[in-house]
Scaffold this motif. Structure first.
Motif, PDB file in Angstrom:
ATOM      1  N   CYS A   8     -10.638  16.713 -19.744  1.00  0.00           N
ATOM      2  CA  CYS A   8     -11.567  15.819 -19.394  1.00  0.00           C
ATOM      3  C   CYS A   8     -12.661  15.922 -20.720  1.00  0.00           C
ATOM      4  O   CYS A   8     -13.124  15.103 -21.123  1.00  0.00           O
ATOM      5  CB  CYS A   8     -12.293  15.882 -18.131  1.00  0.00           C
ATOM      6  N   ILE A   9     -13.009  17.262 -20.842  1.00  0.00           N
ATOM      7  CA  ILE A   9     -14.102  17.453 -21.840  1.00  0.00           C
ATOM      8  C   ILE A   9     -13.450  17.175 -23.320  1.00  0.00           C
ATOM      9  O   ILE A   9     -14.202  16.730 -23.958  1.00  0.00           O
ATOM     10  CB  ILE A   9     -14.537  19.025 -21.799  1.00  0.00           C
ATOM     11  N   ILE A  10     -12.116  17.684 -23.603  1.00  0.00           N
ATOM     12  CA  ILE A  10     -11.559  17.648 -24.967  1.00  0.00           C
ATOM     13  C   ILE A  10     -11.247  16.293 -25.121  1.00  0.00           C
ATOM     14  O   ILE A  10     -11.452  15.574 -26.125  1.00  0.00           O
ATOM     15  CB  ILE A  10     -10.395  18.654 -25.166  1.00  0.00           C
ATOM     16  N   GLY A  11     -10.444  15.558 -24.217  1.00  0.00           N
ATOM     17  CA  GLY A  11      -9.929  14.446 -24.554  1.00  0.00           C
ATOM     18  C   GLY A  11     -10.518  13.191 -24.108  1.00  0.00           C
ATOM     19  O   GLY A  11     -10.247  11.925 -24.720  1.00  0.00           O
ATOM     20  N   MET A  70     -22.866  12.370 -21.320  1.00  0.00           N
ATOM     21  CA  MET A  70     -22.369  11.349 -20.491  1.00  0.00           C
ATOM     22  C   MET A  70     -22.272  10.053 -21.400  1.00  0.00           C
ATOM     23  O   MET A  70     -21.382   9.033 -21.160  1.00  0.00           O
ATOM     24  CB  MET A  70     -23.504  11.006 -19.292  1.00  0.00           C
ATOM     25  N   LEU A  71     -22.971  10.047 -22.615  1.00  0.00           N
ATOM     26  CA  LEU A  71     -22.916   8.645 -23.352  1.00  0.00           C
ATOM     27  C   LEU A  71     -21.510   9.047 -24.000  1.00  0.00           C
ATOM     28  O   LEU A  71     -20.889   8.148 -24.743  1.00  0.00           O
ATOM     29  CB  LEU A  71     -24.205   8.655 -24.370  1.00  0.00           C
ATOM     30  N   ALA A  72     -21.268  10.291 -24.262  1.00  0.00           N
ATOM     31  CA  ALA A  72     -20.002  10.417 -25.005  1.00  0.00           C
ATOM     32  C   ALA A  72     -18.822  10.410 -24.195  1.00  0.00           C
ATOM     33  O   ALA A  72     -17.594  10.318 -24.866  1.00  0.00           O
ATOM     34  CB  ALA A  72     -19.941  12.132 -25.547  1.00  0.00           C
ATOM     35  N   TYR A  73     -18.712  10.016 -23.076  1.00  0.00           N
ATOM     36  CA  TYR A  73     -17.743   9.931 -22.005  1.00  0.00           C
ATOM     37  C   TYR A  73     -16.830   8.704 -22.311  1.00  0.00           C
ATOM     38  O   TYR A  73     -17.570   7.593 -22.455  1.00  0.00           O
ATOM     39  CB  TYR A  73     -18.145  10.241 -20.569  1.00  0.00           C
ATOM     40  N   ARG A  74     -15.553   8.944 -22.788  1.00  0.00           N
ATOM     41  CA  ARG A  74     -14.630   7.707 -22.509  1.00  0.00           C
ATOM     42  C   ARG A  74     -13.730   7.884 -21.741  1.00  0.00           C
ATOM     43  O   ARG A  74     -12.383   8.226 -21.818  1.00  0.00           O
ATOM     44  CB  ARG A  74     -14.119   7.723 -24.071  1.00  0.00           C
ATOM     45  N   GLY A  75     -13.985   7.091 -20.574  1.00  0.00           N
ATOM     46  CA  GLY A  75     -13.063   7.152 -19.305  1.00  0.00           C
ATOM     47  C   GLY A  75     -11.724   6.086 -19.638  1.00  0.00           C
ATOM     48  O   GLY A  75     -12.036   5.337 -20.572  1.00  0.00           O
ATOM     49  N   PRO A  76     -11.094   6.054 -18.574  1.00  0.00           N
ATOM     50  CA  PRO A  76     -10.096   4.993 -18.560  1.00  0.00           C
ATOM     51  C   PRO A  76     -10.441   3.611 -18.186  1.00  0.00           C
ATOM     52  O   PRO A  76      -9.930   2.679 -18.673  1.00  0.00           O
ATOM     53  CB  PRO A  76      -9.134   5.343 -17.327  1.00  0.00           C
ATOM     54  N   LEU A  77     -11.646   3.429 -17.848  1.00  0.00           N
ATOM     55  CA  LEU A  77     -12.264   2.105 -17.425  1.00  0.00           C
ATOM     56  C   LEU A  77     -13.411   1.754 -18.628  1.00  0.00           C
ATOM     57  O   LEU A  77     -13.999   2.722 -19.055  1.00  0.00           O
ATOM     58  CB  LEU A  77     -12.947   1.918 -16.193  1.00  0.00           C
ATOM     59  N   PRO A  78     -13.464   0.565 -18.935  1.00  0.00           N
ATOM     60  CA  PRO A  78     -14.316   0.305 -20.048  1.00  0.00           C
ATOM     61  C   PRO A  78     -15.690   0.063 -19.605  1.00  0.00           C
ATOM     62  O   PRO A  78     -15.893  -0.530 -18.495  1.00  0.00           O
ATOM     63  CB  PRO A  78     -14.023  -1.199 -20.571  1.00  0.00           C
ATOM     64  N   LEU A  79     -16.662   0.691 -20.229  1.00  0.00           N
ATOM     65  CA  LEU A  79     -18.192   1.014 -19.653  1.00  0.00           C
ATOM     66  C   LEU A  79     -18.867   0.278 -20.759  1.00  0.00           C
ATOM     67  O   LEU A  79     -18.499   0.663 -22.235  1.00  0.00           O
ATOM     68  CB  LEU A  79     -18.502   2.235 -19.166  1.00  0.00           C
ATOM     69  N   GLY A  80     -19.969  -0.140 -20.629  1.00  0.00           N
ATOM     70  CA  GLY A  80     -20.939  -0.547 -21.656  1.00  0.00           C
ATOM     71  C   GLY A  80     -22.132  -0.853 -21.155  1.00  0.00           C
ATOM     72  O   GLY A  80     -22.503  -0.980 -19.826  1.00  0.00           O
ATOM     73  N   PHE A  81     -23.311  -1.122 -22.086  1.00  0.00           N
ATOM     74  CA  PHE A  81     -24.615  -1.167 -21.718  1.00  0.00           C
ATOM     75  C   PHE A  81     -24.895  -2.675 -22.108  1.00  0.00           C
ATOM     76  O   PHE A  81     -24.768  -3.021 -23.162  1.00  0.00           O
ATOM     77  CB  PHE A  81     -25.493  -0.096 -22.372  1.00  0.00           C
ATOM     78  N   ASP A  82     -25.618  -3.307 -21.288  1.00  0.00           N
ATOM     79  CA  ASP A  82     -26.157  -4.450 -21.686  1.00  0.00           C
ATOM     80  C   ASP A  82     -27.567  -4.542 -22.156  1.00  0.00           C
ATOM     81  O   ASP A  82     -28.455  -4.572 -21.429  1.00  0.00           O
ATOM     82  CB  ASP A  82     -26.174  -5.547 -20.449  1.00  0.00           C
ATOM     83  N   LEU A  83     -27.684  -4.587 -23.500  1.00  0.00           N
ATOM     84  CA  LEU A  83     -28.936  -4.380 -24.018  1.00  0.00           C
ATOM     85  C   LEU A  83     -30.157  -5.267 -23.745  1.00  0.00           C
ATOM     86  O   LEU A  83     -31.254  -5.143 -23.554  1.00  0.00           O
ATOM     87  CB  LEU A  83     -29.204  -4.077 -25.645  1.00  0.00           C
TER      88      LEU A  83
END
Length: 84
Positions: A8-11, A70-83
């Protein structure tokens, strides 16, 4: 279990955002220990202030490190921020 955590940390992390998190962590630890050393050199009246400042510095650096990682996390689900 440990291999899953390392995976999780590396990939699943963006390494270009993990570098600033590592830098913040190291700078926060250095500041924490320098402030703690300063607190040991002071008289009792000022020692509490230096220890409080060291504790605040440690807490803020831990929070900033966690926020950046936590900003660097790229999980299997797409996440984003609505500015807007």
């Amino acid at each position: 279990m440990m291999l899953e955590i390392m995976g999780c940390i590396i990939g699943q992390r963006d390494p270009w955002l993990m570098l600033p998190a590592l830098g913040v962590c190291l700078l926060g630890l250095i500041a924490l220990f320098l402030l703690h050393d300063r607190a040991e050199e002071c008289v009792e009246v000022r020692r509490r202030n230096w220890v409080a400042l060291a504790a605040i510095t440690g807490g803020v650096s831990i929070w900033c490190t966690h926020f950046l990682s936590m900003l660097a996390y790229r999980g299997p689900l797409p996440l984003g921020f609505d500015l807007p």
